[in-house]
Design an enzyme around this catalytic site. Structure first.
Site, PDB file in Angstrom:
ATOM      1  N   SER A 222       0.099  -6.333  -6.370  1.00  0.00           N
ATOM      2  CA  SER A 222      -1.062  -5.700  -6.863  1.00  0.00           C
ATOM      3  C   SER A 222      -0.524  -4.596  -8.055  1.00  0.00           C
ATOM      4  O   SER A 222       0.617  -4.343  -7.728  1.00  0.00           O
ATOM      5  CB  SER A 222      -1.660  -4.944  -5.939  1.00  0.00           C
ATOM      6  OG  SER A 222      -2.633  -3.915  -6.283  1.00  0.00           O
TER       7      SER A 222
ATOM      8  N   TYR B 211      -2.456   0.111   1.780  1.00  0.00           N
ATOM      9  CA  TYR B 211      -2.388  -0.802   0.859  1.00  0.00           C
ATOM     10  C   TYR B 211      -1.174  -0.518  -0.057  1.00  0.00           C
ATOM     11  O   TYR B 211      -0.223  -1.636  -0.362  1.00  0.00           O
ATOM     12  CB  TYR B 211      -3.927  -0.754   0.141  1.00  0.00           C
ATOM     13  CG  TYR B 211      -4.020  -2.139  -0.725  1.00  0.00           C
ATOM     14  CD1 TYR B 211      -4.224  -3.096  -0.141  1.00  0.00           C
ATOM     15  CD2 TYR B 211      -3.778  -1.920  -1.987  1.00  0.00           C
ATOM     16  CE1 TYR B 211      -4.746  -4.208  -1.073  1.00  0.00           C
ATOM     17  CE2 TYR B 211      -3.886  -3.158  -2.795  1.00  0.00           C
ATOM     18  CZ  TYR B 211      -4.303  -4.327  -2.382  1.00  0.00           C
ATOM     19  OH  TYR B 211      -4.325  -5.412  -3.172  1.00  0.00           O
TER      20      TYR B 211
HETATM   21  C1  BGC Z   1      -7.339  -3.915  -5.016  1.00  0.00           C
HETATM   22  C2  BGC Z   1      -8.460  -4.040  -5.636  1.00  0.00           C
HETATM   23  C3  BGC Z   1      -8.681  -3.094  -6.727  1.00  0.00           C
HETATM   24  C4  BGC Z   1      -7.538  -3.431  -7.653  1.00  0.00           C
HETATM   25  C5  BGC Z   1      -7.362  -2.231  -9.000  1.00  0.00           C
HETATM   26  C6  BGC Z   1      -6.431  -4.679  -6.135  1.00  0.00           C
HETATM   27  O1  BGC Z   1      -4.824  -4.627  -5.506  1.00  0.00           O
HETATM   28  O2  BGC Z   1      -7.292  -4.920  -4.045  1.00  0.00           O
HETATM   29  O3  BGC Z   1      -9.483  -3.435  -4.685  1.00  0.00           O
HETATM   30  O4  BGC Z   1      -9.716  -2.915  -7.697  1.00  0.00           O
HETATM   31  O5  BGC Z   1      -6.129  -3.448  -7.220  1.00  0.00           O
HETATM   32  O6  BGC Z   1      -7.313  -1.118  -8.574  1.00  0.00           O
END
Ligand code: BGC
Length: 268
Positions: free
Chosen positions: A153, A166
């Site tokens: 991400s 996360y």
């Molecule tokens: C998350 C999303 C978020 C995006 C940008 C992703 O990894 O799961 O919820 O909108 O990152 O912030």
């Protein structure tokens, strides 16, 4: 000749019954791969996908499995082997969010996200590497012994208030990917990651489904649109195809420029 084909290759995609995993499984099937659509609970959606892929002439199987446990992972791989006889590509994609302000974050919230987003990817990657070794190199299929692509991400790089679990998982994934790539490249196993930004998927619906939320979100995206799952699937396809054979240990950001600090356009 375009190398953007996966003909004869077998791909296992975790978390494939929705969002980025779903788009990736469909794109791979269109490119000629036989795919395992792994899902945790959305049985109906996974079966529908498999039906659609088969109707279009592709090969797909839905396999339930919880990647965050060793038993779940073992069963998933055993079933994948039974259906496909081997695997050439793992998309370690399954991921969840369980958001909370830092001191409101329970140990359960923390564990859930680390277990799925980091440990789950570790367990699947380990099983995939073992399987690649058992199979041996077959250059008719691919120049690499095997390919693993992690779904990371932008939050492997951007700190994210209210999402410590996360961001920690994705930050961990960055060095897991790089370390594995360094360790396994001599065996011709290619390991890379994609780092999506804001993509329209069920994980972040509240960030884009109202006009106000969308406007706020677009402030963070220089390219001026929210991403579609297919934007990510196309990049994933390239990263596991022989077209990217020399790409090893890289994270490809697919984020419309989100990591470019857009708030600095006018500041600093
Ligand atoms: C998350 C999303 C978020 C995006 C940008 C992703 O990894 O799961 O919820 O909108 O990152 O912030």
């Amino acid at each position: 000749m375009s190398g953007l084909t996966l003909t004869g290759q077998r791909a296992l995609i975790t978390g494939a019954s929705s969002g980025i995993g779903q788009a990736t499984a469909c794109a791979f099937a269109r490119a000629g791969a036989a795919v395992i659509v792994n899902y945790l609970s959305d049985d109906q959606e996974a079966r529908q996908m498999v039906e659609d892929i088969r109707r279009d002439g592709g090969t797909a199987y839905a396999v339930q499995g919880d990647v965050s446990t060793e038993e779940g992972c073992e069963t998933l791989f055993a079933q994948a082997m039974e259906k496909l006889g081997g695997i050439d590509i793992l998309i370690a994609n399954a991921g969840v969010q369980s958001d909370a302000a830092f001191t409101a974050m329970s140990l359960e919230d923390w564990r859930k996200v680390i277990d799925v987003n980091l440990t789950g990817q570790f367990l699947c990657a380990k099983a995939a590497v073992e399987q690649f070794r058992r199979q041996g190199l077959d250059t008719q299929r691919s120049r690499a012994l095997g390919k693993i692509l992690f779904t990371s991400s932008v939050h492997q790089a951007i700190p994210w208030a209210g999402h410590a679990n996360y961001a920690a998982a994705k930050g961990g994934l960055k060095l897991l990917m790089q370390t594995m790539a360094q360790e396994l490249a001599p065996e011709k196993i290619r390991i890379n990651a994609i780092a999506p930004g804001a993509i329209k998927t069920p994980i972040n619906t509240e960030a884009w489904d109202s006009e106000e939320a969308r406007r706020e979100l677009l402030e963070l995206i220089p390219y001026g649109r929210v991403g579609e799952p297919e934007d990510v699937a196309r990049a994933a396809l390239w990263l596991v195809s022989d077209e990217s054979d020399y790409v090893v240990g890289t994270t490809l950001f697919i984020d419309g420029g989100m990591v470019l600090y857009p708030s600095f356009r006018e500041g600093g």
